[in-house]
Design a protein around this motif. Structure first.
Motif, PDB file in Angstrom:
ATOM      1  N   LEU A  21       0.830  -1.202   0.000  1.00  0.00           N
ATOM      2  CA  LEU A  21       0.000   0.000   0.000  1.00  0.00           C
ATOM      3  C   LEU A  21       0.866   1.255   0.000  1.00  0.00           C
ATOM      4  O   LEU A  21       0.536   2.255  -0.655  1.00  0.00           O
ATOM      5  CB  LEU A  21      -0.942  -0.008   1.202  1.00  0.00           C
ATOM      6  CG  LEU A  21      -2.029  -1.089   1.185  1.00  0.00           C
ATOM      7  CD1 LEU A  21      -2.874  -1.027   2.456  1.00  0.00           C
ATOM      8  CD2 LEU A  21      -2.924  -0.955  -0.036  1.00  0.00           C
ATOM      9  N   GLY A  22       1.966   1.207   0.735  1.00  0.00           N
ATOM     10  CA  GLY A  22       2.901   2.325   0.702  1.00  0.00           C
ATOM     11  C   GLY A  22       3.525   2.506  -0.674  1.00  0.00           C
ATOM     12  O   GLY A  22       3.699   3.634  -1.151  1.00  0.00           O
ATOM     13  N   THR A  23       3.837   1.404  -1.329  1.00  0.00           N
ATOM     14  CA  THR A  23       4.396   1.461  -2.681  1.00  0.00           C
ATOM     15  C   THR A  23       3.392   2.045  -3.664  1.00  0.00           C
ATOM     16  O   THR A  23       3.749   2.851  -4.535  1.00  0.00           O
ATOM     17  CB  THR A  23       4.809   0.047  -3.138  1.00  0.00           C
ATOM     18  OG1 THR A  23       5.768  -0.486  -2.213  1.00  0.00           O
ATOM     19  CG2 THR A  23       5.413   0.079  -4.527  1.00  0.00           C
ATOM     20  N   VAL A  24       2.140   1.646  -3.519  1.00  0.00           N
ATOM     21  CA  VAL A  24       1.087   2.182  -4.390  1.00  0.00           C
ATOM     22  C   VAL A  24       0.987   3.690  -4.240  1.00  0.00           C
ATOM     23  O   VAL A  24       0.892   4.429  -5.233  1.00  0.00           O
ATOM     24  CB  VAL A  24      -0.269   1.512  -4.057  1.00  0.00           C
ATOM     25  CG1 VAL A  24      -1.424   2.258  -4.707  1.00  0.00           C
ATOM     26  CG2 VAL A  24      -0.256   0.058  -4.491  1.00  0.00           C
ATOM     27  N   PHE A  25       1.023   4.155  -3.005  1.00  0.00           N
ATOM     28  CA  PHE A  25       0.922   5.599  -2.780  1.00  0.00           C
ATOM     29  C   PHE A  25       2.136   6.320  -3.350  1.00  0.00           C
ATOM     30  O   PHE A  25       2.012   7.424  -3.915  1.00  0.00           O
ATOM     31  CB  PHE A  25       0.795   5.886  -1.288  1.00  0.00           C
ATOM     32  CG  PHE A  25       0.388   7.296  -0.980  1.00  0.00           C
ATOM     33  CD1 PHE A  25      -0.946   7.669  -0.994  1.00  0.00           C
ATOM     34  CD2 PHE A  25       1.336   8.265  -0.680  1.00  0.00           C
ATOM     35  CE1 PHE A  25      -1.328   8.980  -0.712  1.00  0.00           C
ATOM     36  CE2 PHE A  25       0.971   9.565  -0.402  1.00  0.00           C
ATOM     37  CZ  PHE A  25      -0.374   9.926  -0.417  1.00  0.00           C
ATOM     38  N   ALA A  26       3.316   5.703  -3.222  1.00  0.00           N
ATOM     39  CA  ALA A  26       4.527   6.333  -3.746  1.00  0.00           C
ATOM     40  C   ALA A  26       4.507   6.409  -5.273  1.00  0.00           C
ATOM     41  O   ALA A  26       4.895   7.421  -5.862  1.00  0.00           O
ATOM     42  CB  ALA A  26       5.755   5.562  -3.267  1.00  0.00           C
ATOM     43  N   ILE A  27       4.053   5.333  -5.925  1.00  0.00           N
ATOM     44  CA  ILE A  27       4.011   5.315  -7.393  1.00  0.00           C
ATOM     45  C   ILE A  27       2.999   6.324  -7.917  1.00  0.00           C
ATOM     46  O   ILE A  27       3.257   7.047  -8.890  1.00  0.00           O
ATOM     47  CB  ILE A  27       3.667   3.902  -7.893  1.00  0.00           C
ATOM     48  CG1 ILE A  27       4.795   2.925  -7.572  1.00  0.00           C
ATOM     49  CG2 ILE A  27       3.404   3.918  -9.403  1.00  0.00           C
ATOM     50  CD1 ILE A  27       4.479   1.488  -7.917  1.00  0.00           C
ATOM     51  N   SER A  28       1.848   6.387  -7.271  1.00  0.00           N
ATOM     52  CA  SER A  28       0.751   7.213  -7.777  1.00  0.00           C
ATOM     53  C   SER A  28       0.784   8.651  -7.266  1.00  0.00           C
ATOM     54  O   SER A  28       0.075   9.511  -7.801  1.00  0.00           O
ATOM     55  CB  SER A  28      -0.583   6.594  -7.365  1.00  0.00           C
ATOM     56  OG  SER A  28      -0.726   6.614  -5.944  1.00  0.00           O
ATOM     57  N   ASN A  29       1.573   8.881  -6.203  1.00  0.00           N
ATOM     58  CA  ASN A  29       1.583  10.187  -5.543  1.00  0.00           C
ATOM     59  C   ASN A  29       0.176  10.572  -5.068  1.00  0.00           C
ATOM     60  O   ASN A  29      -0.187  11.747  -5.047  1.00  0.00           O
ATOM     61  CB  ASN A  29       2.146  11.268  -6.478  1.00  0.00           C
ATOM     62  CG  ASN A  29       2.597  12.500  -5.706  1.00  0.00           C
ATOM     63  OD1 ASN A  29       2.939  12.422  -4.519  1.00  0.00           O
ATOM     64  ND2 ASN A  29       2.590  13.654  -6.360  1.00  0.00           N
ATOM     65  N   GLY A  30      -0.604   9.559  -4.740  1.00  0.00           N
ATOM     66  CA  GLY A  30      -1.936   9.786  -4.208  1.00  0.00           C
ATOM     67  C   GLY A  30      -3.010  10.064  -5.237  1.00  0.00           C
ATOM     68  O   GLY A  30      -4.144  10.380  -4.873  1.00  0.00           O
ATOM     69  N   THR A  31      -2.689   9.916  -6.527  1.00  0.00           N
ATOM     70  CA  THR A  31      -3.648  10.222  -7.596  1.00  0.00           C
ATOM     71  C   THR A  31      -3.909   8.990  -8.444  1.00  0.00           C
ATOM     72  O   THR A  31      -2.970   8.459  -9.048  1.00  0.00           O
ATOM     73  CB  THR A  31      -3.134  11.349  -8.499  1.00  0.00           C
ATOM     74  OG1 THR A  31      -2.837  12.496  -7.700  1.00  0.00           O
ATOM     75  CG2 THR A  31      -4.181  11.717  -9.551  1.00  0.00           C
ATOM     76  N   PRO A  32      -5.137   8.494  -8.516  1.00  0.00           N
ATOM     77  CA  PRO A  32      -5.429   7.323  -9.358  1.00  0.00           C
ATOM     78  C   PRO A  32      -5.224   7.636 -10.830  1.00  0.00           C
ATOM     79  O   PRO A  32      -5.374   8.778 -11.276  1.00  0.00           O
ATOM     80  CB  PRO A  32      -6.909   7.022  -9.061  1.00  0.00           C
ATOM     81  CG  PRO A  32      -7.220   7.756  -7.807  1.00  0.00           C
ATOM     82  CD  PRO A  32      -6.332   8.958  -7.789  1.00  0.00           C
ATOM     83  N   ALA A  33      -4.872   6.612 -11.582  1.00  0.00           N
ATOM     84  CA  ALA A  33      -4.714   6.734 -13.035  1.00  0.00           C
ATOM     85  C   ALA A  33      -5.827   5.960 -13.729  1.00  0.00           C
ATOM     86  O   ALA A  33      -6.453   5.078 -13.133  1.00  0.00           O
ATOM     87  CB  ALA A  33      -3.344   6.211 -13.468  1.00  0.00           C
ATOM     88  N   GLY A  34      -6.051   6.287 -14.991  1.00  0.00           N
ATOM     89  CA  GLY A  34      -7.083   5.616 -15.758  1.00  0.00           C
ATOM     90  C   GLY A  34      -6.541   4.417 -16.513  1.00  0.00           C
ATOM     91  O   GLY A  34      -5.358   4.365 -16.868  1.00  0.00           O
ATOM     92  N   ALA A  35      -7.401   3.447 -16.772  1.00  0.00           N
ATOM     93  CA  ALA A  35      -7.002   2.244 -17.504  1.00  0.00           C
ATOM     94  C   ALA A  35      -6.721   2.583 -18.967  1.00  0.00           C
ATOM     95  O   ALA A  35      -7.360   3.483 -19.540  1.00  0.00           O
ATOM     96  CB  ALA A  35      -8.094   1.190 -17.416  1.00  0.00           C
ATOM     97  N   PRO A  36      -5.788   1.894 -19.609  1.00  0.00           N
ATOM     98  CA  PRO A  36      -5.593   2.065 -21.051  1.00  0.00           C
ATOM     99  C   PRO A  36      -6.884   1.770 -21.809  1.00  0.00           C
ATOM    100  O   PRO A  36      -7.679   0.914 -21.395  1.00  0.00           O
ATOM    101  CB  PRO A  36      -4.504   1.039 -21.380  1.00  0.00           C
ATOM    102  CG  PRO A  36      -3.794   0.792 -20.095  1.00  0.00           C
ATOM    103  CD  PRO A  36      -4.841   0.928 -19.029  1.00  0.00           C
ATOM    104  N   ALA A  37      -7.074   2.465 -22.907  1.00  0.00           N
ATOM    105  CA  ALA A  37      -8.327   2.344 -23.654  1.00  0.00           C
ATOM    106  C   ALA A  37      -8.574   0.911 -24.121  1.00  0.00           C
ATOM    107  O   ALA A  37      -9.707   0.418 -24.068  1.00  0.00           O
ATOM    108  CB  ALA A  37      -8.313   3.295 -24.846  1.00  0.00           C
ATOM    109  N   GLY A  38      -7.523   0.247 -24.577  1.00  0.00           N
ATOM    110  CA  GLY A  38      -7.684  -1.126 -25.059  1.00  0.00           C
ATOM    111  C   GLY A  38      -8.110  -2.074 -23.958  1.00  0.00           C
ATOM    112  O   GLY A  38      -8.980  -2.936 -24.159  1.00  0.00           O
TER     113      GLY A  38
END
Length: 336
Positions: free
Chosen positions: A141-158
Motif C-alpha cells: 500500500l505504501g508502494t502504491v501511494f509512492a508510485i501514484s503520488n496519491g492520484t489514481p490513473a485511468g485504464a488504457p483504452a484497449g
C-alpha cells in the motif's frame, strides 16, 4: 436395506449442511431462484451483465486465496496486491509511457513475484503467514501511494474496451474467470503438482516423507496466488476505468468468505477451487440483491460475515450432532 438407505441419506445431509463443496452449488441455485421474488429486477439482463464482471474479479482473487488457505495460511496481503496490480496496469502507461500490453504483464508478474517473496519468508524462515502477509500488505500500500503520488490513473483504452466487452451476451471478464477457474481446477485436481499441493496441505511431515519438496511447492502456491490477484486487479481496473487507489480493501473478507463457502477447510488440505468460484458468484449476487432492497454497504459486509460465521458453526456442529444421532441408533452391547 432401509438401514443402508438411511445411512446414505444421513451422509448426504451431513455433507450438505456441514458447508462442503456441494452446499454452495445448491445455495447459489436457491439464491438465483428467489432473487426475482425479493427484487423483480435483480435478474434482469442489465443486472446480470453488470454483476458478472465483479463476480469474475472476486472469483479469480478468491482462487488465489484458496491456494494459500490450502497450505494452512491466510493471505492478508490481498488489498495491497490488488492495489499494486491496478496502479501498475493504469499508472505505467499513463505516467511512464509503457506499452499497455507490457503494463498488463507487469501487473500480473510483479504481484506473482511478491507472492513468491511471501512464500520464501514463510517457508524458508518459518514466519507465520499472518505476520508476513500483513506486513507485505502495508509495504504494498505504501508502494502504491509512492508510485501514484496519491492520484489514481485511468485504464488504457484497449484494456477498458476488453474488460467491458462481450462475446455474444457473456462479458469478457466472466470468460477470463471461467478460463482461470478451469485451469486452476484441472491443475489442482488432475496433475501431479496439484496432488502434491494437496498432500502438503494435509500433512507436511507425510509429504516430506514421500519425497515432496514442501518448501518449493508452498512457495509456488504463494506466487500463483499473487498472479491471481494481479489478474483480478487488471480486470477490475479495465472495467471501472479509474479504480480508487485502495479498492482492494473491499476484497479481503469476500475472498476468505468465498474460500470457506466453497468448501476449502481453513486447516488446509484439498482445495475446492471450482466451488470457490461458485461461492464468489453467490456472494456477488447476494450483494447485488441486498443493494436492490436498500441495504447500505456496511450492512452488506455484516451479511457476508454472518454467512461466513454460519458456515463455520455448521462445520463445527453438524459432525457432532451426526455422531450423537449415530450413537443413539447404534445398539449398545448390553442390549444387543
Amino acid at each position: 436395506m432401509s438401514t443402508g438407505i438411511d445411512a446414505q441419506t444421513d451422509a448426504l445431509w451431513k455433507r450438505l449442511l456441514s458447508g462442503g463443496s456441494g452446499a454452495i452449488w445448491i445455495a447459489t441455485i436457491v439464491l438465483f431462484a428467489i432473487s426475482p421474488l425479493v427484487s423483480s429486477g435483480s435478474l434482469s439482463e442489465a443486472a446480470v451483465r453488470g454483476m458478472l464482471p465483479f463476480a469474475a474479479v472476486l472469483a479469480i482473487a478468491a482462487i488465489g486465496q484458496t491456494l494459500v488457505v490450502q497450505q494452512r495460511g491466510l493471505d492478508l496481503s490481498v488489498p495491497g496486491m490488488m492495489a499494486f496490480g491496478a496502479v501498475l496496469v493504469s499508472g505505467l502507461p499513463q505516467w511512464y509511457g509503457w506499452p499497455p500490453a507490457l503494463a498488463v504483464v507487469a501487473a500480473i508478474l510483479l504481484p506473482a513475484l511478491v507472492g513468491l517473496l511471501n512464500g520464501v519468508i514463510i517457508t524458508a524462515f518459518g514466519v507465520m503467514p499472518l505476520v508476513v502477509t500483513l506486513g507485505m500488505n502495508a509495504a504494498l500500500l505504501g508502494t502504491v501511494f509512492a508510485i501514484s503520488n496519491g492520484t489514481p490513473a485511468g485504464a488504457p483504452a484497449g484494456l477498458s474496451a476488453f474488460a467491458k466487452g462481450y462475446v455474444g451476451v457473456i462479458p469478457n471478464a466472466a470468460i477470463v474467470a471461467v478460463v482461470v477457474t478451469v485451469i486452476a481446477g484441472v491443475v489442482g485436481h488432475r496433475t501431479i503438482a496439484g496432488w502434491r499441493l494437496t498432500a502438503i496441505g494435509v500433512s507436511e511431515p507425510a509429504a516430506r516423507a514421500l519425497g515432496v519438496r514442501v518448501v518449493l511447492y508452498q512457495t509456488v502456491a504463494y506466487g500463483l496466488a499473487g498472479a491471481a490477484y494481479g489478474i483480478a486487479a487488471v480486470l477490475y481496473t479495465g472495467y471501472v476505468t479509474t479504480p480508487p487507489l485502495f479498492f482492494g480493501e473491499t476484497y479481503l473478507l469476500p475472498t476468505v468468505a468465498a474460500v470457506v463457502l466453497g468448501g476449502t477447510a481453513l486447516t488446509g488440505g484439498r482445495a475446492a477451487l471450482v466451488s470457490t468460484a461458485v461461492a464468489a458468484l453467490f456472494l456477488t449476487q447476494l450483494g447485488q440483491l441486498l443493494r436492490a432492497v436498500g441495504w447500505p454497504e456496511p450492512l452488506q459486509l455484516v451479511a457476508q460475515a454472518a454467512v461466513l460465521l454460519a458456515v463455520v458453526l455448521l462445520r463445527a456442529l453438524v459432525p457432532t450432532i451426526a455422531r450423537a444421532i449415530s450413537a443413539r441408533r447404534t445398539p449398545s452391547p448390553l442390549t444387543a
